[in-house]
Motif scaffolding. Structure first.
Motif, mmCIF file in Angstrom:
data_model
loop_
_atom_site.group_PDB
_atom_site.id
_atom_site.type_symbol
_atom_site.label_atom_id
_atom_site.label_comp_id
_atom_site.label_asym_id
_atom_site.label_seq_id
_atom_site.Cartn_x
_atom_site.Cartn_y
_atom_site.Cartn_z
ATOM 1 N N ARG A 53 -10.787 -25.659 -47.784
ATOM 2 C CA ARG A 53 -10.895 -26.498 -46.590
ATOM 3 C C ARG A 53 -10.050 -27.752 -46.831
ATOM 4 N NH1 ARG A 53 -16.172 -26.102 -43.347
ATOM 5 N NH2 ARG A 53 -14.970 -24.244 -42.806
ATOM 6 N N VAL A 54 -9.137 -28.012 -45.911
ATOM 7 C CA VAL A 54 -8.094 -29.018 -46.127
ATOM 8 C C VAL A 54 -8.125 -30.050 -45.006
ATOM 9 C CG1 VAL A 54 -5.591 -29.389 -46.305
ATOM 10 C CG2 VAL A 54 -6.627 -27.350 -47.340
ATOM 11 N N VAL A 55 -7.948 -31.327 -45.357
ATOM 12 C CA VAL A 55 -7.667 -32.367 -44.377
ATOM 13 C C VAL A 55 -6.161 -32.615 -44.437
ATOM 14 C CG1 VAL A 55 -8.273 -34.177 -46.059
ATOM 15 C CG2 VAL A 55 -8.059 -34.741 -43.643
ATOM 16 N N VAL A 56 -5.498 -32.389 -43.319
ATOM 17 C CA VAL A 56 -4.042 -32.492 -43.290
ATOM 18 C C VAL A 56 -3.628 -33.924 -42.965
ATOM 19 C CG1 VAL A 56 -3.705 -30.081 -42.665
ATOM 20 C CG2 VAL A 56 -3.950 -31.788 -40.859
ATOM 21 N N ASN A 57 -2.462 -34.281 -43.446
ATOM 22 C CA ASN A 57 -1.963 -35.648 -43.268
ATOM 23 C C ASN A 57 -1.319 -35.773 -41.890
ATOM 24 O OD1 ASN A 57 -1.237 -38.249 -43.757
ATOM 25 N ND2 ASN A 57 0.458 -37.758 -45.117
ATOM 26 N N LYS A 58 -2.153 -35.654 -40.890
ATOM 27 C CA LYS A 58 -1.691 -35.694 -39.500
ATOM 28 C C LYS A 58 -2.680 -36.549 -38.736
ATOM 29 C CE LYS A 58 1.266 -33.860 -36.422
ATOM 30 N NZ LYS A 58 2.727 -33.999 -36.535
ATOM 31 N N GLY A 59 -2.339 -37.848 -38.557
ATOM 32 C CA GLY A 59 -3.312 -38.791 -38.021
ATOM 33 C C GLY A 59 -3.402 -38.833 -36.512
ATOM 34 N N VAL A 60 -3.597 -37.696 -35.864
ATOM 35 C CA VAL A 60 -3.813 -37.672 -34.416
ATOM 36 C C VAL A 60 -5.254 -37.263 -34.162
ATOM 37 C CG1 VAL A 60 -1.432 -37.298 -33.727
ATOM 38 C CG2 VAL A 60 -2.824 -35.345 -34.356
ATOM 39 N N LEU A 61 -5.870 -37.891 -33.181
ATOM 40 C CA LEU A 61 -7.321 -37.762 -33.028
ATOM 41 C C LEU A 61 -7.757 -36.364 -32.642
ATOM 42 C CD1 LEU A 61 -8.326 -41.133 -31.356
ATOM 43 C CD2 LEU A 61 -8.551 -40.442 -33.723
ATOM 44 N N HIS A 62 -6.977 -35.656 -31.820
ATOM 45 C CA HIS A 62 -7.450 -34.335 -31.417
ATOM 46 C C HIS A 62 -7.318 -33.307 -32.544
ATOM 47 C CE1 HIS A 62 -3.153 -34.161 -30.659
ATOM 48 N NE2 HIS A 62 -3.220 -32.841 -30.580
ATOM 49 N N LEU A 63 -6.734 -33.685 -33.658
ATOM 50 C CA LEU A 63 -6.669 -32.828 -34.841
ATOM 51 C C LEU A 63 -7.470 -33.430 -35.996
ATOM 52 C CD1 LEU A 63 -2.882 -31.841 -34.750
ATOM 53 C CD2 LEU A 63 -4.832 -30.527 -33.909
ATOM 54 N N ARG A 84 -3.925 -32.874 -54.079
ATOM 55 C CA ARG A 84 -2.946 -32.862 -52.991
ATOM 56 C C ARG A 84 -2.318 -31.475 -52.907
ATOM 57 N NH1 ARG A 84 -1.170 -38.746 -52.766
ATOM 58 N NH2 ARG A 84 -1.821 -39.645 -54.750
ATOM 59 N N VAL A 85 -2.170 -30.994 -51.684
ATOM 60 C CA VAL A 85 -1.565 -29.677 -51.465
ATOM 61 C C VAL A 85 -0.530 -29.779 -50.350
ATOM 62 C CG1 VAL A 85 -3.537 -28.337 -52.279
ATOM 63 C CG2 VAL A 85 -3.434 -29.045 -49.879
ATOM 64 N N ARG A 86 0.276 -28.719 -50.229
ATOM 65 C CA ARG A 86 1.218 -28.578 -49.130
ATOM 66 C C ARG A 86 0.789 -27.375 -48.302
ATOM 67 N NH1 ARG A 86 5.191 -32.000 -47.631
ATOM 68 N NH2 ARG A 86 6.935 -30.547 -47.753
ATOM 69 N N VAL A 87 0.768 -27.548 -46.986
ATOM 70 C CA VAL A 87 0.353 -26.471 -46.092
ATOM 71 C C VAL A 87 1.325 -26.408 -44.919
ATOM 72 C CG1 VAL A 87 -2.091 -26.661 -46.702
ATOM 73 C CG2 VAL A 87 -1.194 -28.010 -44.797
ATOM 74 N N ARG A 88 1.340 -25.251 -44.270
ATOM 75 C CA ARG A 88 2.151 -25.112 -43.061
ATOM 76 C C ARG A 88 1.315 -25.522 -41.858
ATOM 77 N NH1 ARG A 88 7.010 -23.417 -43.528
ATOM 78 N NH2 ARG A 88 7.681 -22.312 -45.403
ATOM 79 N N PHE A 89 1.919 -26.371 -41.039
ATOM 80 C CA PHE A 89 1.195 -26.922 -39.907
ATOM 81 C C PHE A 89 2.204 -27.269 -38.831
ATOM 82 C CE2 PHE A 89 -1.324 -29.906 -37.461
ATOM 83 C CZ PHE A 89 -2.621 -29.422 -37.595
ATOM 84 N N VAL A 111 -7.344 -30.980 -50.491
ATOM 85 C CA VAL A 111 -8.438 -30.011 -50.513
ATOM 86 C C VAL A 111 -9.748 -30.792 -50.593
ATOM 87 C CG1 VAL A 111 -9.524 -28.114 -51.771
ATOM 88 C CG2 VAL A 111 -7.035 -28.237 -51.609
ATOM 89 N N VAL A 112 -10.641 -30.548 -49.664
ATOM 90 C CA VAL A 112 -11.924 -31.245 -49.682
ATOM 91 C C VAL A 112 -13.064 -30.328 -50.131
ATOM 92 C CG1 VAL A 112 -11.202 -32.856 -47.900
ATOM 93 C CG2 VAL A 112 -12.364 -30.767 -47.229
#
Length: 716
Positions: A53-63, A84-89, A111-112
């Motif tokens: 389960r990952v928190v992505v570095n994308k600071g938009v509220l609907h995500l 820290r990880v890299r993911v496709r988004f 990764v949380v």
């Protein structure tokens, strides 16, 4: 026997043994979830806990949520919680949870959690890679970041960008030092000057969690007193965190801690250290090698283990307010940490904010102050020069400097340096009564009034016009703008003493300290250097109305804070220290400085704000954007029923080429601002409603920006 016969035989009440066994086996199979595929594109996945389960570095509220990814077998060892990880988004790459099978751009994340199954029913994308096996996001820091994001109507990813510093591979590869054993509890030192100071240290050393608002005495001892509070906490086997406004102040506390405990006991987290050293120090704290932290604003998230004390110095300084989304204030973050970790709390300053006074009034914290006899010993003598005296003073008319100030400078230069505080350029005047100087406020919402060129008098909060203003104190109908600037006064002072060296400290060049020899030190507020050898012999606080005249709710509080801060660098009255302030003596902040009573001033300010519904008694939010966009946004928000809407009012149009601050409209665009005010207890509901409305607007692809700021610092 046929199956029908067996069913008939076991059809009685309770059933036969074979039927009961059949039912148990059926129920058991029904409870076992269908196994997920253990491969992804033909590659083997982790044998245990194959979902990250990952928190992505994308600071938009609907995500603002977690996303599930498959863990390839080769990443199983390194892809642990906190790394820290890299993911496709990318756009359309995720459903509620889960990754797209192909496509999307690579972004960073954390990764949380590792899980056996995913809540998402579709196929999962796999982690693209592990950036580093170093765990940097623990459960406590994640919980704190989530709480801060919810309080300020922001996203978790934005808070994590503030909380976790950028990676530096060289610093990460170096081992941290071995942790040192707890030191011995320190003696009280100058804490004995405060009635309950020694007891506060004893409580920390004994493992307690005292909470105090500390009004520090003027003079140089506050840094050592902070260091002793940290040392007492370390003696109990716990950690301590101190947040200060800037690197200069951090250096003083750093030196005090090193003198008291020696090197290796604490980490210094400031931007001046550089990215590698700062990240190395941060890792030492995260790994548990160091239990104490001193740092500037970003250090409020420092992952100190077994936290026993959080301390904040000078909470009224604007540097404690983060400028990046969601713009949290260090005081509020440390209050959250104190409540969550059940640790000690110390809010210290030579002055006192209304928020600090509120903590004491509600009983959440106890006051920690010296008696009046100690104050008289430590504080300098404060003398005032008002407008009437300036008008009658021949010296003031000739050189814009009153005779009393001339005398203070001459006497001070005989024994040491003299400080001259000059308000910086750019202070915008506020309107006030010409007769008694009471600020001009709106009759409807108590907001400050202004009268721009070619416009009638109106409120800057609710926008209502005011055609028949009358002072509530004296009944006068005449207004005046306050004095602006005093640069020429400082120049005249330098010419008047040609044989004395003149040093300046301000925005372009800030001095940390000056020698104890006779000299004139001209400084803007907040840039005053420390005078070696016991402090300044005297100080001049010039054009006080330039600071009191700011169009801000905190103008009086900020002016007193700046005056107190500068006067604290002057020697005590017993050593001949004198401060001359050029401001109307009848004004409340001036009288508070003369009496050296910042707490009493804050208490009176708090009482007035409670009566008028001002923060911190109420909670406020500012919504800015184009008029039509702000209106649609507020129409879609499920605001609390007790919300009060103030405005809209137009914002000044930004000129092309001028530097932009966070929240300023784009050059050439006309924006409006609406203030939302709620009573105590509804702040969380207001933040939640605004966050949900902003998330919905972004999900629908709103083109025009709407900016939301919880607890705006400049509502005036």
């Amino acid at each position: 026997m046929s199956s029908d016969d067996r069913q008939s035989e076991g059809s009685g009440e309770g059933g036969g043994p074979e039927q009961l066994a059949f039912i148990r086996e059926t129920v058991r199979k029904a409870k076992v979830p269908r196994a997920k595929p253990r491969t992804w594109r033909g590659a083997a996945l982790a044998a245990e806990l194959p979902v990250a389960r990952v928190v992505v570095n994308k600071g938009v509220l609907h995500l603002d949520q977690f996303f599930d990814y498959a863990v390839p077998e080769e990443l199983d060892r390194d892809a642990q919680p906190g790394v820290r990880v890299r993911v496709r988004f990318g756009a359309g790459a995720h459903q509620v949870r889960g990754g797209r099978r192909e496509g999307g751009r690579l972004i960073d994340g954390f990764v949380v959690e590792r899980r056996a199954e995913s809540d998402y029913s579709g196929p999962l994308a796999a982690l693209a890679g592990v950036v580093s096996p170093e765990p940097v996001l623990g459960a406590e820091l994640l919980g704190l970041a989530r709480a801060v994001a919810d309080r300020y109507a922001g996203s978790l990813a934005d808070v994590l960008q503030l909380a976790v510093p950028p990676r530096n591979a060289r610093a990460e590869s170096k081992p941290s030092p071995e942790p040192l054993p707890p030191p011995a509890a320190p003696g009280p030192g100058t804490w004995e000057r405060y009635g309950k100071g020694a007891a506060f240290l004893d409580a920390l050393a004994g493992g307690g969690a005292p909470r105090a608002v500390w009004t520090a005495l003027p003079g140089p001892h506050w840094a050592d007193e902070l260091a002793r509070a940290v040392a007492a906490t370390l003696a109990s086997g716990r950690g301590a965190l101190v947040v200060v406004p800037d690197g200069r102040v951090a250096g003083r506390v750093d030196a005090a801690l090193t003198d008291l405990l020696g090197a290796g006991r604490h980490a210094l987290l400031t931007a001046e250290a550089g990215p590698e050293k700062r990240y190395r120090e941060w890792l030492a704290v995260r790994r548990g090698a160091v239990r104490a932290v001193v740092g500037t604003r970003a250090a409020m998230f420092a992952p100190v283990r077994n936290l026993g004390l959080v301390a904040l110095w000078d909470d009224g300084d604007g540097s404690h307010s983060e400028q990046h989304a969601p713009q949290p204030h260090a005081r509020e973050v440390l209050l959250l940490r104190a409540a969550h970790d059940k640790c000690g709390f110390l809010l210290g300053s030579t002055s006192c904010t209304v928020e600090a006074a509120q903590l004491v009034e509600t009983g959440w914290a106890l006051p920690l102050a010296a008696d009046r006899e100690q104050v008289r010993v430590a504080a300098p003598l404060v003398r005032t020069v008002g407008d009437g005296e300036l008008a009658r003073d021949e010296a003031a008319r000739a050189a814009r400097l009153p005779s009393l100030a001339w005398q203070a400078v001459r006497e001070g230069l005989k024994s040491g340096p003299v400080l001259v505080q000059v308000p910086r350029r750019g202070y915008v005047p506020r309107l006030a009564c010409e007769r008694c100087r009471t600020p001009a406020r709106c009759r409807h919402c108590a907001g400050p009034l202004e009268a721009p060129e070619q416009r009638e008098l109106h409120c800057t909060w609710c926008g209502r016009g005011e055609s028949a203003w009358r002072c509530v104190e004296c009944g006068s109908t005449r207004l005046r703008a306050q004095i602006v600037g005093a640069r020429r006064t400082a120049e005249e002072l330098g010419r008047a003493f040609p044989a004395v060296p003149v040093r300046t400290s301000g925005r372009d060049h800030v001095l940390d300290s000056v020698p104890g020899r006779p000299a004139l030190v001209v400084s803007t507020p907040g840039a005053e250097p420390v005078a070696e050898g016991g402090g300044y012999a005297a100080a001049l606080l010039l054009d006080g109305w330039a600071m009191l005249g700011r169009p801000d709710l905190r103008a009086a509080e900020e002016a007193l804070r700046r005056w107190t801060q500068a006067s604290s660098l002057v020697r005590g009255q017993g050593e001949g220290g004198t401060v001359v302030i050029v401001a109307e003596p009848t004004q409340r902040p001036v009288q508070a400085l003369v009496r050296w009573d910042p707490v009493g001033h804050a208490q009176r300010e708090l009482a007035e704000r409670a009566e008028l519904g001002f923060p911190p008694v109420s909670r406020m939010a500012a919504v800015t954007g184009r008029a039509e966009t702000v209106g649609a946004f507020l129409g879609s928000a499920a605001l609390p029923p007790d919300v009060e809407v103030l405005g809209p009012v137009p914002l000044p149009v930004a000129e092309p080429g001028r530097p932009r601050r966070p929240g300023d409209p784009p050059p050439g665009e006309v924006w409006e601002r609406v203030l939302l005010r709620v009573p105590p207890g509804s702040g969380a509901a207001l933040a939640g409603a605004l966050k949900a409305a902003q998330a919905g607007r972004m999900a629908r692809g709103g083109e025009s920006a709407v900016r939301v700021r919880i607890d705006p610092p400049d509502i005036g």
